[in-house]
Design a protein around this motif. Structure first.
Motif, PDB file in Angstrom:
ATOM      1  N   ASN A 187     -62.287  45.874  54.505  1.00  0.00           N
ATOM      2  CA  ASN A 187     -63.318  45.765  53.474  1.00  0.00           C
ATOM      3  C   ASN A 187     -63.559  44.317  53.041  1.00  0.00           C
ATOM      4  O   ASN A 187     -64.229  44.078  52.034  1.00  0.00           O
ATOM      5  CB  ASN A 187     -62.945  46.624  52.264  1.00  0.00           C
ATOM      6  CG  ASN A 187     -63.262  48.096  52.464  1.00  0.00           C
ATOM      7  OD1 ASN A 187     -64.344  48.558  52.105  1.00  0.00           O
ATOM      8  ND2 ASN A 187     -62.331  48.838  53.051  1.00  0.00           N
ATOM      9  N   HIS A 188     -62.989  43.349  53.779  1.00  0.00           N
ATOM     10  CA  HIS A 188     -63.217  41.916  53.558  1.00  0.00           C
ATOM     11  C   HIS A 188     -62.830  41.477  52.136  1.00  0.00           C
ATOM     12  O   HIS A 188     -63.545  40.708  51.503  1.00  0.00           O
ATOM     13  CB  HIS A 188     -64.681  41.567  53.819  1.00  0.00           C
ATOM     14  CG  HIS A 188     -65.197  42.110  55.127  1.00  0.00           C
ATOM     15  ND1 HIS A 188     -64.808  41.612  56.346  1.00  0.00           N
ATOM     16  CD2 HIS A 188     -66.061  43.134  55.390  1.00  0.00           C
ATOM     17  CE1 HIS A 188     -65.407  42.292  57.314  1.00  0.00           C
ATOM     18  NE2 HIS A 188     -66.171  43.218  56.771  1.00  0.00           N
ATOM     19  N   LYS A 189     -61.665  41.948  51.685  1.00  0.00           N
ATOM     20  CA  LYS A 189     -61.252  41.655  50.316  1.00  0.00           C
ATOM     21  C   LYS A 189     -60.302  40.471  50.198  1.00  0.00           C
ATOM     22  O   LYS A 189     -60.040  39.998  49.104  1.00  0.00           O
ATOM     23  CB  LYS A 189     -60.608  42.900  49.687  1.00  0.00           C
ATOM     24  CG  LYS A 189     -61.565  44.070  49.518  1.00  0.00           C
ATOM     25  CD  LYS A 189     -62.725  43.721  48.598  1.00  0.00           C
ATOM     26  CE  LYS A 189     -63.663  44.896  48.401  1.00  0.00           C
ATOM     27  NZ  LYS A 189     -64.746  44.584  47.445  1.00  0.00           N
ATOM     28  N   TYR A 190     -59.762  39.979  51.310  1.00  0.00           N
ATOM     29  CA  TYR A 190     -58.892  38.799  51.255  1.00  0.00           C
ATOM     30  C   TYR A 190     -59.005  38.004  52.548  1.00  0.00           C
ATOM     31  O   TYR A 190     -59.415  38.531  53.588  1.00  0.00           O
ATOM     32  CB  TYR A 190     -57.442  39.189  50.983  1.00  0.00           C
ATOM     33  CG  TYR A 190     -56.801  40.083  52.022  1.00  0.00           C
ATOM     34  CD1 TYR A 190     -56.270  39.560  53.197  1.00  0.00           C
ATOM     35  CD2 TYR A 190     -56.703  41.453  51.828  1.00  0.00           C
ATOM     36  CE1 TYR A 190     -55.667  40.364  54.152  1.00  0.00           C
ATOM     37  CE2 TYR A 190     -56.110  42.278  52.771  1.00  0.00           C
ATOM     38  CZ  TYR A 190     -55.589  41.731  53.933  1.00  0.00           C
ATOM     39  OH  TYR A 190     -54.997  42.541  54.874  1.00  0.00           O
ATOM     40  N   LYS A 191     -58.631  36.721  52.447  1.00  0.00           N
ATOM     41  CA  LYS A 191     -58.676  35.833  53.619  1.00  0.00           C
ATOM     42  C   LYS A 191     -57.291  35.432  54.107  1.00  0.00           C
ATOM     43  O   LYS A 191     -57.136  34.982  55.236  1.00  0.00           O
ATOM     44  CB  LYS A 191     -59.498  34.587  53.274  1.00  0.00           C
ATOM     45  CG  LYS A 191     -60.970  34.903  53.021  1.00  0.00           C
ATOM     46  CD  LYS A 191     -61.766  33.645  52.751  1.00  0.00           C
ATOM     47  CE  LYS A 191     -63.243  33.970  52.545  1.00  0.00           C
ATOM     48  NZ  LYS A 191     -64.031  32.745  52.253  1.00  0.00           N
ATOM     49  N   GLN A 192     -56.299  35.525  53.220  1.00  0.00           N
ATOM     50  CA  GLN A 192     -54.921  35.300  53.651  1.00  0.00           C
ATOM     51  C   GLN A 192     -54.035  36.351  53.006  1.00  0.00           C
ATOM     52  O   GLN A 192     -54.289  36.789  51.890  1.00  0.00           O
ATOM     53  CB  GLN A 192     -54.440  33.887  53.322  1.00  0.00           C
ATOM     54  CG  GLN A 192     -54.127  33.635  51.866  1.00  0.00           C
ATOM     55  CD  GLN A 192     -53.351  32.331  51.649  1.00  0.00           C
ATOM     56  OE1 GLN A 192     -52.828  31.725  52.576  1.00  0.00           O
ATOM     57  NE2 GLN A 192     -53.270  31.902  50.388  1.00  0.00           N
ATOM     58  N   LEU A 193     -53.010  36.737  53.750  1.00  0.00           N
ATOM     59  CA  LEU A 193     -52.098  37.777  53.276  1.00  0.00           C
ATOM     60  C   LEU A 193     -50.681  37.225  53.270  1.00  0.00           C
ATOM     61  O   LEU A 193     -50.183  36.751  54.299  1.00  0.00           O
ATOM     62  CB  LEU A 193     -52.174  39.004  54.189  1.00  0.00           C
ATOM     63  CG  LEU A 193     -51.243  40.171  53.842  1.00  0.00           C
ATOM     64  CD1 LEU A 193     -51.628  40.782  52.499  1.00  0.00           C
ATOM     65  CD2 LEU A 193     -51.269  41.231  54.935  1.00  0.00           C
ATOM     66  N   ILE A 194     -50.046  37.286  52.101  1.00  0.00           N
ATOM     67  CA  ILE A 194     -48.653  36.871  51.977  1.00  0.00           C
ATOM     68  C   ILE A 194     -47.800  38.133  51.874  1.00  0.00           C
ATOM     69  O   ILE A 194     -48.016  38.964  50.992  1.00  0.00           O
ATOM     70  CB  ILE A 194     -48.437  35.987  50.739  1.00  0.00           C
ATOM     71  CG1 ILE A 194     -49.319  34.737  50.812  1.00  0.00           C
ATOM     72  CG2 ILE A 194     -46.961  35.597  50.606  1.00  0.00           C
ATOM     73  CD1 ILE A 194     -49.398  33.960  49.521  1.00  0.00           C
ATOM     74  N   ILE A 195     -46.858  38.273  52.797  1.00  0.00           N
ATOM     75  CA  ILE A 195     -45.924  39.396  52.723  1.00  0.00           C
ATOM     76  C   ILE A 195     -44.663  38.884  52.056  1.00  0.00           C
ATOM     77  O   ILE A 195     -43.998  37.979  52.564  1.00  0.00           O
ATOM     78  CB  ILE A 195     -45.583  39.939  54.124  1.00  0.00           C
ATOM     79  CG1 ILE A 195     -46.858  40.301  54.892  1.00  0.00           C
ATOM     80  CG2 ILE A 195     -44.673  41.164  53.998  1.00  0.00           C
ATOM     81  CD1 ILE A 195     -46.600  40.670  56.348  1.00  0.00           C
ATOM     82  N   SER A 196     -44.333  39.449  50.906  1.00  0.00           N
ATOM     83  CA  SER A 196     -43.167  38.984  50.156  1.00  0.00           C
ATOM     84  C   SER A 196     -42.134  40.102  50.081  1.00  0.00           C
ATOM     85  O   SER A 196     -42.390  41.179  49.553  1.00  0.00           O
ATOM     86  CB  SER A 196     -43.569  38.553  48.742  1.00  0.00           C
ATOM     87  OG  SER A 196     -42.448  38.016  48.056  1.00  0.00           O
ATOM     88  N   GLY A 197     -40.968  39.830  50.649  1.00  0.00           N
ATOM     89  CA  GLY A 197     -39.901  40.830  50.645  1.00  0.00           C
ATOM     90  C   GLY A 197     -38.568  40.182  50.933  1.00  0.00           C
ATOM     91  O   GLY A 197     -38.427  38.963  50.928  1.00  0.00           O
ATOM     92  N   GLU A 198     -37.606  41.004  51.224  1.00  0.00           N
ATOM     93  CA  GLU A 198     -36.248  40.511  51.432  1.00  0.00           C
ATOM     94  C   GLU A 198     -35.998  40.228  52.913  1.00  0.00           C
ATOM     95  O   GLU A 198     -36.340  41.030  53.783  1.00  0.00           O
ATOM     96  CB  GLU A 198     -35.232  41.549  50.942  1.00  0.00           C
ATOM     97  CG  GLU A 198     -33.798  41.078  51.033  1.00  0.00           C
ATOM     98  CD  GLU A 198     -32.815  42.058  50.427  1.00  0.00           C
ATOM     99  OE1 GLU A 198     -31.611  41.748  50.448  1.00  0.00           O
ATOM    100  OE2 GLU A 198     -33.244  43.125  49.936  1.00  0.00           O
ATOM    101  N   LYS A 199     -35.387  39.073  53.172  1.00  0.00           N
ATOM    102  CA  LYS A 199     -34.981  38.718  54.527  1.00  0.00           C
ATOM    103  C   LYS A 199     -33.546  38.228  54.483  1.00  0.00           C
ATOM    104  O   LYS A 199     -33.217  37.290  53.766  1.00  0.00           O
ATOM    105  CB  LYS A 199     -35.888  37.627  55.101  1.00  0.00           C
ATOM    106  CG  LYS A 199     -35.495  37.198  56.509  1.00  0.00           C
ATOM    107  CD  LYS A 199     -36.423  36.117  57.035  1.00  0.00           C
ATOM    108  CE  LYS A 199     -36.010  35.690  58.436  1.00  0.00           C
ATOM    109  NZ  LYS A 199     -36.901  34.639  58.988  1.00  0.00           N
ATOM    110  N   ARG A 200     -32.698  38.902  55.242  1.00  0.00           N
ATOM    111  CA  ARG A 200     -31.302  38.483  55.379  1.00  0.00           C
ATOM    112  C   ARG A 200     -30.833  38.909  56.772  1.00  0.00           C
ATOM    113  O   ARG A 200     -31.595  39.528  57.516  1.00  0.00           O
ATOM    114  CB  ARG A 200     -30.430  39.093  54.280  1.00  0.00           C
ATOM    115  CG  ARG A 200     -30.566  40.592  54.124  1.00  0.00           C
ATOM    116  CD  ARG A 200     -29.719  41.116  52.971  1.00  0.00           C
ATOM    117  NE  ARG A 200     -30.114  42.426  52.529  1.00  0.00           N
ATOM    118  CZ  ARG A 200     -29.791  43.572  53.120  1.00  0.00           C
ATOM    119  NH1 ARG A 200     -29.055  43.549  54.218  1.00  0.00           N
ATOM    120  NH2 ARG A 200     -30.187  44.733  52.642  1.00  0.00           N
ATOM    121  N   LYS A 201     -29.615  38.582  57.110  1.00  0.00           N
ATOM    122  CA  LYS A 201     -29.115  38.878  58.446  1.00  0.00           C
ATOM    123  C   LYS A 201     -29.197  40.374  58.741  1.00  0.00           C
ATOM    124  O   LYS A 201     -28.636  41.194  58.015  1.00  0.00           O
ATOM    125  CB  LYS A 201     -27.670  38.397  58.578  1.00  0.00           C
ATOM    126  CG  LYS A 201     -27.127  38.513  59.989  1.00  0.00           C
ATOM    127  CD  LYS A 201     -25.730  37.932  60.087  1.00  0.00           C
ATOM    128  CE  LYS A 201     -25.203  38.016  61.525  1.00  0.00           C
ATOM    129  NZ  LYS A 201     -23.838  37.453  61.633  1.00  0.00           N
TER     130      LYS A 201
END
Length: 197
Positions: free
Chosen positions: A80-94
């Motif tokens: 629907n052309h609502k954003y131009k960049q997407l940030i995925i924010s979550g947990e990253k560990r081994k």
């Protein structure tokens, strides 16, 4: 003595329930008019933030239905052309990487890899919002998650000076999802501790 203990315990329970209820009412009211179920109603912005979760359920050996619903919502907004960049924010560990799992699914669904950014330090919603402000310098965002999560995230974003709206991924209502909903009630109390301290 026994009666006094009963009165004390009852009074404490009433206070706890009242605090939980008050925190939830404040968070819900704050987000009124800023959470959307229809992608056409979401105001277009440069940046959307997809809040991370694991592809596997933490309560069973099956898939995490919250994960797939958030992927679907991010794809709907993009179409629907609502954003131009997407940030995925979550947990990253081994051995555990929410942003990478989400990115992989999004690319398969047609979202270009070059517009996706990953924040692996968002293992709490408060940190996700703070990272968006400090690392990406975004002052307005669309948050993509379930409605209850969006409402809490909007309150945190407001506290950090970020204007946010939320696009609601489909919620999940199976037995295991109810445990997440119970956790959310308590997370909204913790929210005010984060804001104050």
């Amino acid at each position: 003595m026994k009666r006094k203990v009963i009165y004390t315990v009852t009074a404490l329970l009433v206070i706890v329930v009242a605090i939980i209820a008050m925190c939830n009412i404040i968070v819900n009211n704050n987000a009124k008019g800023r959470v959307f179920d229809n992608p056409a109603e979401v105001p277009a912005m440069r940046t959307a933030v997809l809040l991370g979760t694991s592809p596997k359920s933490r309560y069973s050996e099956g898939p995490n239905l919250f994960f797939q619903a958030r992927i679907n919502a991010a794809v709907e907004l993009y179409k629907n052309h609502k954003y131009k960049q997407l940030i995925i924010s979550g947990e990253k560990r081994k051995g555990y990487d929410e942003p990478s799992a989400m990115k992989k699914n999004l690319i398969v669904r047609g979202i270009p890899a070059n517009i996706i950014h990953m924040d692996g330090s968002g293992h709490r919603t408060f940190l996700s919002m703070r990272n968006i402000q400090e690392e990406y310098h975004a002052d307005s965002i669309i948050i993509i998650s379930q409605k209850w999560h969006n409402q809490r995230s909007i309150y945190l974003a407001d506290h950090l000076g970020i204007y946010a709206v939320g696009y609601n991924a489909e919620d999940v209502h199976d037995f295991f999802a109810q445990l997440t909903h119970i956790r959310e009630l308590l997370a909204r109390v913790k929210l005010f501790k984060d804001v104050l301290f």
